[in-house]
Write a protein that holds these residues in place. Structure first.
Motif, PDB file in Angstrom:
ATOM      1  N   SER A   3      61.080 116.256  60.003  1.00 50.17           N
ATOM      2  CA  SER A   3      62.316 116.722  59.392  1.00 50.17           C
ATOM      3  C   SER A   3      62.748 118.055  59.977  1.00 50.17           C
ATOM      4  CB  SER A   3      62.104 116.877  57.882  1.00 50.17           C
ATOM      5  OG  SER A   3      63.211 117.498  57.294  1.00 50.17           O
ATOM      6  N   SER A   4      64.077 118.290  59.981  1.00 49.67           N
ATOM      7  CA  SER A   4      64.566 119.596  60.402  1.00 49.67           C
ATOM      8  C   SER A   4      64.217 120.652  59.356  1.00 49.67           C
ATOM      9  CB  SER A   4      66.077 119.538  60.626  1.00 49.67           C
ATOM     10  OG  SER A   4      66.732 119.193  59.427  1.00 49.67           O
ATOM     11  N   TYR A   5      63.872 120.209  58.171  1.00 46.30           N
ATOM     12  CA  TYR A   5      63.400 121.106  57.123  1.00 46.30           C
ATOM     13  C   TYR A   5      61.895 120.919  57.014  1.00 46.30           C
ATOM     14  CZ  TYR A   5      68.321 120.968  55.975  1.00 46.30           C
ATOM     15  OH  TYR A   5      69.684 121.021  56.040  1.00 46.30           O
ATOM     16  N   THR A   7      59.439 121.561  55.466  1.00 45.37           N
ATOM     17  CA  THR A   7      58.871 122.056  54.226  1.00 45.37           C
ATOM     18  C   THR A   7      58.014 121.019  53.530  1.00 45.37           C
ATOM     19  OG1 THR A   7      60.824 121.367  52.982  1.00 45.37           O
ATOM     20  CG2 THR A   7      60.800 123.626  53.814  1.00 45.37           C
ATOM     21  N   TYR A   8      57.944 119.824  54.099  1.00 39.32           N
ATOM     22  CA  TYR A   8      57.165 118.771  53.467  1.00 39.32           C
ATOM     23  C   TYR A   8      56.714 117.769  54.526  1.00 39.32           C
ATOM     24  CZ  TYR A   8      61.250 115.707  53.836  1.00 39.32           C
ATOM     25  OH  TYR A   8      62.287 114.947  54.299  1.00 39.32           O
ATOM     26  N   ALA A  45      64.936 118.743  50.413  1.00 41.51           N
ATOM     27  CA  ALA A  45      64.198 119.536  51.399  1.00 41.51           C
ATOM     28  C   ALA A  45      64.941 120.841  51.686  1.00 41.51           C
ATOM     29  CB  ALA A  45      64.005 118.732  52.677  1.00 41.51           C
ATOM     30  N   SER A  46      66.249 120.755  51.803  1.00 42.97           N
ATOM     31  CA  SER A  46      67.056 121.951  52.023  1.00 42.97           C
ATOM     32  C   SER A  46      66.941 122.905  50.835  1.00 42.97           C
ATOM     33  CB  SER A  46      68.515 121.557  52.244  1.00 42.97           C
ATOM     34  OG  SER A  46      69.324 122.688  52.378  1.00 42.97           O
ATOM     35  N   VAL A  48      64.422 123.132  48.698  1.00 44.27           N
ATOM     36  CA  VAL A  48      63.075 123.715  48.693  1.00 44.27           C
ATOM     37  C   VAL A  48      63.004 124.873  49.683  1.00 44.27           C
ATOM     38  CG1 VAL A  48      60.662 123.269  49.334  1.00 44.27           C
ATOM     39  CG2 VAL A  48      61.867 121.673  47.840  1.00 44.27           C
ATOM     40  N   GLN A  49      63.532 124.661  50.874  1.00 39.75           N
ATOM     41  CA  GLN A  49      63.511 125.707  51.897  1.00 39.75           C
ATOM     42  C   GLN A  49      64.295 126.941  51.422  1.00 39.75           C
ATOM     43  OE1 GLN A  49      65.622 124.902  55.601  1.00 39.75           O
ATOM     44  NE2 GLN A  49      63.937 125.835  56.731  1.00 39.75           N
ATOM     45  N   SER A  50      65.464 126.721  50.842  1.00 35.80           N
ATOM     46  CA  SER A  50      66.293 127.818  50.356  1.00 35.80           C
ATOM     47  C   SER A  50      65.610 128.558  49.199  1.00 35.80           C
ATOM     48  CB  SER A  50      67.647 127.277  49.907  1.00 35.80           C
ATOM     49  OG  SER A  50      68.416 128.286  49.311  1.00 35.80           O
ATOM     50  N   ARG A  52      62.417 128.707  48.507  1.00 36.63           N
ATOM     51  CA  ARG A  52      61.258 129.454  49.020  1.00 36.63           C
ATOM     52  C   ARG A  52      61.702 130.721  49.737  1.00 36.63           C
ATOM     53  NH1 ARG A  52      57.577 124.440  51.238  1.00 36.63           N
ATOM     54  NH2 ARG A  52      56.644 123.957  49.212  1.00 36.63           N
ATOM     55  N   SER A  53      62.771 130.628  50.513  1.00 36.86           N
ATOM     56  CA  SER A  53      63.285 131.813  51.214  1.00 36.86           C
ATOM     57  C   SER A  53      63.733 132.879  50.223  1.00 36.86           C
ATOM     58  CB  SER A  53      64.457 131.436  52.117  1.00 36.86           C
ATOM     59  OG  SER A  53      64.022 130.638  53.179  1.00 36.86           O
TER      60      SER A  53
END
Length: 86
Positions: A3-5, A7-8, A45-46, A48-50, A52-53
């Motif tokens: 994935s481009s994300y 995170t998983y 996924a997006s 989750v990434q956001s 976490r950031s």
């Protein structure tokens, strides 16, 4: 992870879940994508990434404030030390 994300684990087994979503929204999504599950997965996924950031940035800011307070204390001591009767 493909994935481009990143995170998983995109190769992890999939499992069904139950969601209650607005029927009009689902109809609109289905008219835009043949793979609602895949689209939701990408959006999650997006998210989750956001999230976490944001959490990491908040932690960095807090650490910066704590460093500043500790530096101030090391130079000037605590204000309460002036008034302590202990």
């Amino acid at each position: 992870m493909t994935s481009s994300y990143a995170t998983y684990d995109t190769n992890a087994p999939r499992r069904p879940i139950n969601l209650s979503l607005n029927s009009d929204l689902i109809a609109q999504v289905r008219s835009l994508t043949p793979n609602v599950s895949g689209t939701v997965e990408e959006l999650l996924a997006s998210y989750v990434q956001s999230a976490r950031s944001q959490r990491d940035e908040a932690a960095r800011q807090l650490n910066s404030v704590l460093d500043a307070v500790n530096a101030l204390h090391s130079v000037h001591g605590f204000l309460s030390d002036e008034f302590s009767t202990l």
